[in-house]
Design a protein around this motif. Structure first.
Motif, PDB file in Angstrom:
ATOM      1  N   PHE A 133       0.815  -1.230   0.000  1.00  0.00           N
ATOM      2  CA  PHE A 133       0.000   0.000   0.000  1.00  0.00           C
ATOM      3  C   PHE A 133       0.842   1.272   0.000  1.00  0.00           C
ATOM      4  N   TRP A 134       2.145   1.144  -0.080  1.00  0.00           N
ATOM      5  CA  TRP A 134       3.005   2.319   0.090  1.00  0.00           C
ATOM      6  C   TRP A 134       2.690   3.417  -0.919  1.00  0.00           C
ATOM      7  N   HIS A 135       2.352   3.041  -2.139  1.00  0.00           N
ATOM      8  CA  HIS A 135       2.076   4.032  -3.183  1.00  0.00           C
ATOM      9  C   HIS A 135       0.794   4.819  -2.917  1.00  0.00           C
ATOM     10  N   THR A 136      -0.018   4.353  -1.948  1.00  0.00           N
ATOM     11  CA  THR A 136      -1.275   5.067  -1.654  1.00  0.00           C
ATOM     12  C   THR A 136      -1.105   6.088  -0.534  1.00  0.00           C
ATOM     13  N   ILE A 137       0.051   6.118   0.102  1.00  0.00           N
ATOM     14  CA  ILE A 137       0.259   7.042   1.224  1.00  0.00           C
ATOM     15  C   ILE A 137       0.122   8.477   0.741  1.00  0.00           C
ATOM     16  N   GLY A 138      -0.683   9.261   1.476  1.00  0.00           N
ATOM     17  CA  GLY A 138      -0.900  10.664   1.119  1.00  0.00           C
ATOM     18  C   GLY A 138      -1.983  10.865   0.084  1.00  0.00           C
ATOM     19  N   THR A 139      -2.672   9.773  -0.316  1.00  0.00           N
ATOM     20  CA  THR A 139      -3.747   9.891  -1.299  1.00  0.00           C
ATOM     21  C   THR A 139      -5.063   9.436  -0.676  1.00  0.00           C
ATOM     22  N   ALA A 140      -6.143   9.682  -1.412  1.00  0.00           N
ATOM     23  CA  ALA A 140      -7.465   9.271  -0.926  1.00  0.00           C
ATOM     24  C   ALA A 140      -7.627   7.757  -0.949  1.00  0.00           C
ATOM     25  N   GLU A 141      -6.745   7.047  -1.641  1.00  0.00           N
ATOM     26  CA  GLU A 141      -6.836   5.592  -1.731  1.00  0.00           C
ATOM     27  C   GLU A 141      -6.337   4.897  -0.472  1.00  0.00           C
ATOM     28  N   SER A 182      16.069   3.813  13.628  1.00  0.00           N
ATOM     29  CA  SER A 182      15.464   5.033  13.091  1.00  0.00           C
ATOM     30  C   SER A 182      14.226   4.689  12.275  1.00  0.00           C
ATOM     31  N   GLN A 183      13.146   5.459  12.489  1.00  0.00           N
ATOM     32  CA  GLN A 183      11.929   5.233  11.713  1.00  0.00           C
ATOM     33  C   GLN A 183      12.114   5.623  10.242  1.00  0.00           C
ATOM     34  N   GLY A 184      13.197   6.316   9.949  1.00  0.00           N
ATOM     35  CA  GLY A 184      13.504   6.641   8.565  1.00  0.00           C
ATOM     36  C   GLY A 184      13.855   5.409   7.732  1.00  0.00           C
ATOM     37  N   LEU A 185      14.132   4.278   8.428  1.00  0.00           N
ATOM     38  CA  LEU A 185      14.418   3.042   7.696  1.00  0.00           C
ATOM     39  C   LEU A 185      13.151   2.414   7.121  1.00  0.00           C
ATOM     40  N   ILE A 186      11.981   2.794   7.657  1.00  0.00           N
ATOM     41  CA  ILE A 186      10.734   2.193   7.183  1.00  0.00           C
ATOM     42  C   ILE A 186      10.498   2.495   5.703  1.00  0.00           C
ATOM     43  N   PRO A 187      10.529   3.760   5.267  1.00  0.00           N
ATOM     44  CA  PRO A 187      10.356   4.000   3.825  1.00  0.00           C
ATOM     45  C   PRO A 187      11.492   3.423   2.991  1.00  0.00           C
ATOM     46  N   SER A 241       9.627   0.715  -2.882  1.00  0.00           N
ATOM     47  CA  SER A 241      10.433   0.043  -3.904  1.00  0.00           C
ATOM     48  C   SER A 241      10.436   0.784  -5.232  1.00  0.00           C
ATOM     49  N   SER A 242       9.926   2.016  -5.258  1.00  0.00           N
ATOM     50  CA  SER A 242       9.825   2.743  -6.531  1.00  0.00           C
ATOM     51  C   SER A 242      11.189   3.062  -7.120  1.00  0.00           C
ATOM     52  N   SER A 243      12.200   3.246  -6.262  1.00  0.00           N
ATOM     53  CA  SER A 243      13.533   3.590  -6.783  1.00  0.00           C
ATOM     54  C   SER A 243      14.218   2.394  -7.434  1.00  0.00           C
ATOM     55  N   GLU A 244      13.722   1.176  -7.154  1.00  0.00           N
ATOM     56  CA  GLU A 244      14.350   0.001  -7.745  1.00  0.00           C
ATOM     57  C   GLU A 244      14.034  -0.135  -9.234  1.00  0.00           C
ATOM     58  N   SER A 245      12.865   0.356  -9.627  1.00  0.00           N
ATOM     59  CA  SER A 245      12.480   0.263 -11.039  1.00  0.00           C
ATOM     60  C   SER A 245      11.797   1.548 -11.469  1.00  0.00           C
ATOM     61  N   PRO A 246      12.573   2.634 -11.651  1.00  0.00           N
ATOM     62  CA  PRO A 246      11.977   3.910 -12.048  1.00  0.00           C
ATOM     63  C   PRO A 246      11.235   3.791 -13.370  1.00  0.00           C
ATOM     64  N   SER A 247      10.094   4.436 -13.440  1.00  0.00           N
ATOM     65  CA  SER A 247       9.247   4.330 -14.635  1.00  0.00           C
ATOM     66  C   SER A 247       9.703   5.324 -15.695  1.00  0.00           C
ATOM     67  N   LEU A 248      10.895   5.077 -16.247  1.00  0.00           N
ATOM     68  CA  LEU A 248      11.444   5.923 -17.306  1.00  0.00           C
ATOM     69  C   LEU A 248      11.753   5.057 -18.521  1.00  0.00           C
ATOM     70  N   ASP A 249      11.376   5.538 -19.672  1.00  0.00           N
ATOM     71  CA  ASP A 249      11.637   4.809 -20.912  1.00  0.00           C
ATOM     72  C   ASP A 249      13.054   5.098 -21.371  1.00  0.00           C
ATOM     73  N   LEU A 250      14.008   4.469 -20.677  1.00  0.00           N
ATOM     74  CA  LEU A 250      15.415   4.714 -20.952  1.00  0.00           C
ATOM     75  C   LEU A 250      16.146   3.401 -21.185  1.00  0.00           C
ATOM     76  N   PRO A 251      17.206   3.436 -21.975  1.00  0.00           N
ATOM     77  CA  PRO A 251      18.031   2.237 -22.121  1.00  0.00           C
ATOM     78  C   PRO A 251      18.824   1.998 -20.843  1.00  0.00           C
TER      79      PRO A 251
END
Length: 259
Positions: A189-197, A219-224, A229-239
């Motif tokens: 559900f991480w991608h829904t944080i801060g949204t109405a979903e 540190s609670q900063g380790l939770i995010p 996991s968005s940084s593992e596979s950025p949604s960029l159309d790049l080689p």
């Protein structure tokens, strides 16, 4: 008048008639000589002009050749400098070990900033030098290197966070077990944080994770770091980085050695 006198008068008459004829012949000869001189002069001038133009064309051609060689040398130096800066940035971004201490990770991350600035500066030089094919390949390579650095940094931070949680299993086995049970749910559900979903149950999971990390003295900063996991596979159309660097090399060789 005697015969001698008649002969003298006749000779004088012949002489008088011969003078105009000589003058006419002399004038024709002079005109012919002048024409010949003019033609010779024109031929000489034409030959001199042709020689001058040939020499000028040769100088211009040599100048074009030397300018083209100088231009290729400038481009080659710009391409090589940019490629070296990209490789330096890439090496620094990928040499960080997952077991590194937090202070070391911050130090290595700080080292990336001047390397990134140098790569960007030399990338702009390549774009100025061109041509467009090389400029486009340089942009793709630079962005691919930056994305790879983000992915690698996220991976290292995630592995480091997992290692720190695992270390607590010796003294807080129950809490660590519960953390590993909640993390997959939080990742979902991480991608829904801060949204109405975002649902109330998601908020409850996050609150429990925060309490568990407090008990583990982490540190609670380790939770995010672990859950996002968005940084593992950025949604960029790049080689990929390897594809981008090979594309840049092909474009650079084509520009430096046109067929």
């Amino acid at each position: 008048m005697d015969l001698q006198g008649i002969g003298a008068v006749s000779a004088a008459a012949v002489t008088l008639f011969g003078i105009p004829a000589a003058l006419v012949v002399g004038r024709w000869q002079l005109r012919a000589a002048l024409r010949a001189s003019e033609e010779t002069a024109r031929a000489g001038l034409a030959q001199a002009d042709a020689s001058y133009r040939a020499a000028l064309d040769a100088v211009r051609a040599q100048g074009h050749v030397e300018h083209a060689q100088w231009r290729r040398g400038v481009q080659r130096d710009a391409y090589a400098a940019f490629l070296q800066s990209v490789l330096s940035y890439h090496d620094c971004a990928t040499n960080l070990e997952p077991s590194a201490e937090e202070a070391e990770m911050r130090s290595r991350t700080a080292e990336l900033k001047p390397l990134k600035a140098d790569m960007s500066h030399k990338g702009w030089v390549v774009r100025l030098e061109g041509p467009e094919e090389v400029s486009s390949a340089a942009r793709d390579l630079q962005v691919s290197a930056e994305v790879l650095a983000v992915v690698m940094r996220g991976h290292v931070l995630r592995m480091s966070a997992i290692a720190r949680i695992t270390e607590r299993a010796h003294t807080h086995a129950q809490e660590v077990t519960r953390v590993w049970e909640l993390i997959p749910c939080a990742q979902g559900f991480w991608h829904t944080i801060g949204t109405a979903e975002m649902e109330d149950s998601s908020t409850e999971v996050l609150e429990e994770l925060r309490r568990l990390f407090a008990r583990l003295e982490l540190s609670q900063g380790l939770i995010p770091t672990i859950c996002d996991s968005s940084s593992e596979s950025p949604s960029l159309d790049l080689p990929s980085f390897d594809e981008a660097i090979n594309a840049f090399l092909r474009a650079a060789r084509s520009a430096l050695h046109p067929q």
